[in-house]
Every structure is written in C-alpha cells, then in structure tokens.
Design an enzyme around this catalytic site. Structure first.
Site, PDB file in Angstrom:
ATOM      1  CG  ASP A   1      -2.038   0.979   1.185  1.00 16.84           C
ATOM      2  OD1 ASP A   1      -3.051   0.762   0.500  1.00 16.84           O
ATOM      3  OD2 ASP A   1      -1.869   2.009   1.865  1.00 16.84           O
TER       4      ASP A   1
ATOM      5  CG  HIS B   1      -5.523  -3.559   0.744  1.00 18.76           C
ATOM      6  ND1 HIS B   1      -4.796  -3.283  -0.394  1.00 18.76           N
ATOM      7  CD2 HIS B   1      -5.148  -2.626   1.668  1.00 18.76           C
ATOM      8  CE1 HIS B   1      -4.029  -2.225  -0.190  1.00 18.76           C
ATOM      9  NE2 HIS B   1      -4.219  -1.813   1.054  1.00 18.76           N
TER      10      HIS B   1
END
Length: 292
Positions: A107, A272
């Site tokens: 990320d 994620h």
C-alpha cells in the site's frame, strides 16, 4: 502491553534533519526492509517478519508520519513526498549498517518502496510491491463510479483543513472502515492489533493526510518526469495484487511491465491486507524474489 513482533528489538534512528524513525529489527543475514501500508504500522509484517528473520536481517520501520516515527508538520508540500520518505528508508538502512538491501512494501509503503528503487537503484537489490499501482498509473485508471472504491484518495487530496477536520471528528470510524472493508478474513487483524492501528492513526491525522495529498501532487510530478526520461526499475521486481484490473478495466501487469522489465506479476485472491491474511504465501513470494 501493546503488541510487538516476537523476538525483534526496537530502535529509534535519525534519518533527516529533525526526523527519526522507529524500527523493529530482528534476525541476521542479508537485509530485507519491509514497509507498511495504510491504516497500519510496522506490525502488519509481524508474521512475515518472523518467517524471514530465520535467515535474514529484517527491518520493519514505521514510515515518516505513522506509528511511533516522527510526524513533522508539512510546510512546502515536499515533506511527505514519496521521494522524501524513500530517502528516509535509505538513510535508516545505512544507519543500521546496510548500503544495499531488498525492499518490500504494501500500500503506501509500496509507493515509498517504488520511489526508493527508482531514486536509489544502487541501494535496492530486489523490490516487491503489494496491492498498488505506481501513483501516475493509479490516477490514470480511476474513473467513473468504479472509482468510488478509492473515495479516500480524493478526500485526502483536498487542500489543508477540510479533510483533517472531517477525519479528526471520528477517526476510529474513518480508519476502522478500511480495516473492515479491505479484508476477506476479519480474524487476520485481531482486536489488540486493530486497537494499536487505530490509536496510532488518531495521533497521525495531519501527517497521514499530508502523505496522501502528496500523491495527488508532487508524487505525480516525480513519476511523470521518470516516465518521460525513460527510467526503469533495474532490479528484479515482484508485484502481488488483487484483480483491480478486472474491476476498473485495465491490465495491471502491462502497466507494471512498463516500469519493470524484470517483473513477476501475480494476481491473488486474498484481501488487501494480504501479509496478515496469508503470511505464508507472502513470505514464500518474497523468498522466491530474493532467490532471483
């Protein structure tokens, strides 16, 4: 007692004028630096770090503006540029005795890792990026109602004042929203880790916003300049990400290959927070990268 990575020591390392980073360090052997994402801290690597520490020196910092690292006030728009944050990481590794190191990021940390590998190719031996596109490509593929999945990117890009006030009014609701919707396994982030993430984010609203705001400004400029100059990632690169291309209508592997000639791109079925949901798979992928 807040959660920690078992067997790791903790260090506070000066990396720039007036800025120090907190880092958990463990193991011995060839160095690997692991950079966390949003809305997390270095703790997101707790499982993978222990695995890799069996035969590597593993360094897990909190990024500038996050966790227990310093959170300097933004002044001229460059304080949270990925170029600045990447220089922090190179300085941190050098302070710990490592001129060259492998680098993996998730990320926001993957954006920092990408910039470090472009700006400091002599320092980064291998690069892994989890669940991102480079900043320039990310903005290019966001369009129409499908872009609602990235609503926070637009909110946090607004001029100083509004996003900070809005988020500070209900920080646990805002940051907790992403912890809830970005996982396919609610048990992957146990209550004590979730509490640590939320506590860290409550203390870092201005710096987190500044990090995202930079990605709608100066970070794009840096990526565009590199693209126009034909700069590429020189090291072996591994990218693991969800199938955002199917949802948003782009070829993720092709976008990455334009930056990374020596690329292995893998689409995963994990959520994620894949380093927490499937740490064995992520550790295996990193070991395969390091063997190249």
């Amino acid at each position: 007692m807040p959660p920690v990575i078992p067997g790791f020591g903790h260090h506070r390392i000066p990396v720039a004028d007036g800025v120090s980073l907190h880092a958990a360090v463990g193991g011995s052997g060839a160095p690997v630096v692991l950079l966390h994402g949003f809305p997390q801290t270095h703790l997101m690597w707790r499982h993978v770090a222990v695995d890799l520490a069996a035969d590597h020196t593993v360094i897990c910092p909190d990024l500038r503006g996050y966790g227990a690292s310093d959170k300097p006030a933004e002044s001229d728009g460059s304080g949270y540029a990925k170029r600045t944050m990447a220089a922090d990481i190179v300085a941190l590794a050098r302070a710990l005795g490592h001129e060259r190191f492998a680098l993996a990021g998730h990320d926001r940390g993957a954006l920092v890792a990408f910039r470090a590998a472009l700006d400091h190719p002599g320092a980064v031996t291998h690069l892994a990026c989890l669940d991102i596109l480079p900043t320039l490509d990310m903005w290019d593929v966001m369009h129409g109602v499908t872009a609602a999945v990235g609503f926070h990117l637009y909110l946090l890009a607004q001029p100083p004042g509004l996003p900070e006030r809005m988020i500070s009014a209900a920080p646990d609701t805002f940051f907790g929203h992403f912890l809830d919707i970005w996982t396919t396994d609610r048990g992957a982030v146990p209550d004590e880790v979730r509490a640590a993430y939320l506590a860290a984010c409550r203390e870092a609203v201005p710096s987190i916003v500044a990090d995202y705001r930079a990605s709608a400004g100066v970070d794009i400029e840096h990526d565009r300049a590199d693209r126009e100059a034909g700069r590429r990632l020189r090291m072996p690169v591994a990218v693991l990400q969800q199938d955002w291309g199917a949802a948003l209508g782009f070829d993720a592997a092709a976008l990455w290959r334009a930056w990374a000639p020596d690329l292995r791109h893998t689409t995963v079925s994990h959520g994620h927070f894949m380093a927490e949901e499937a740490p064995d798979d992520i550790a295996k992928a990193l070991r395969e990268l390091l063997a190249r």
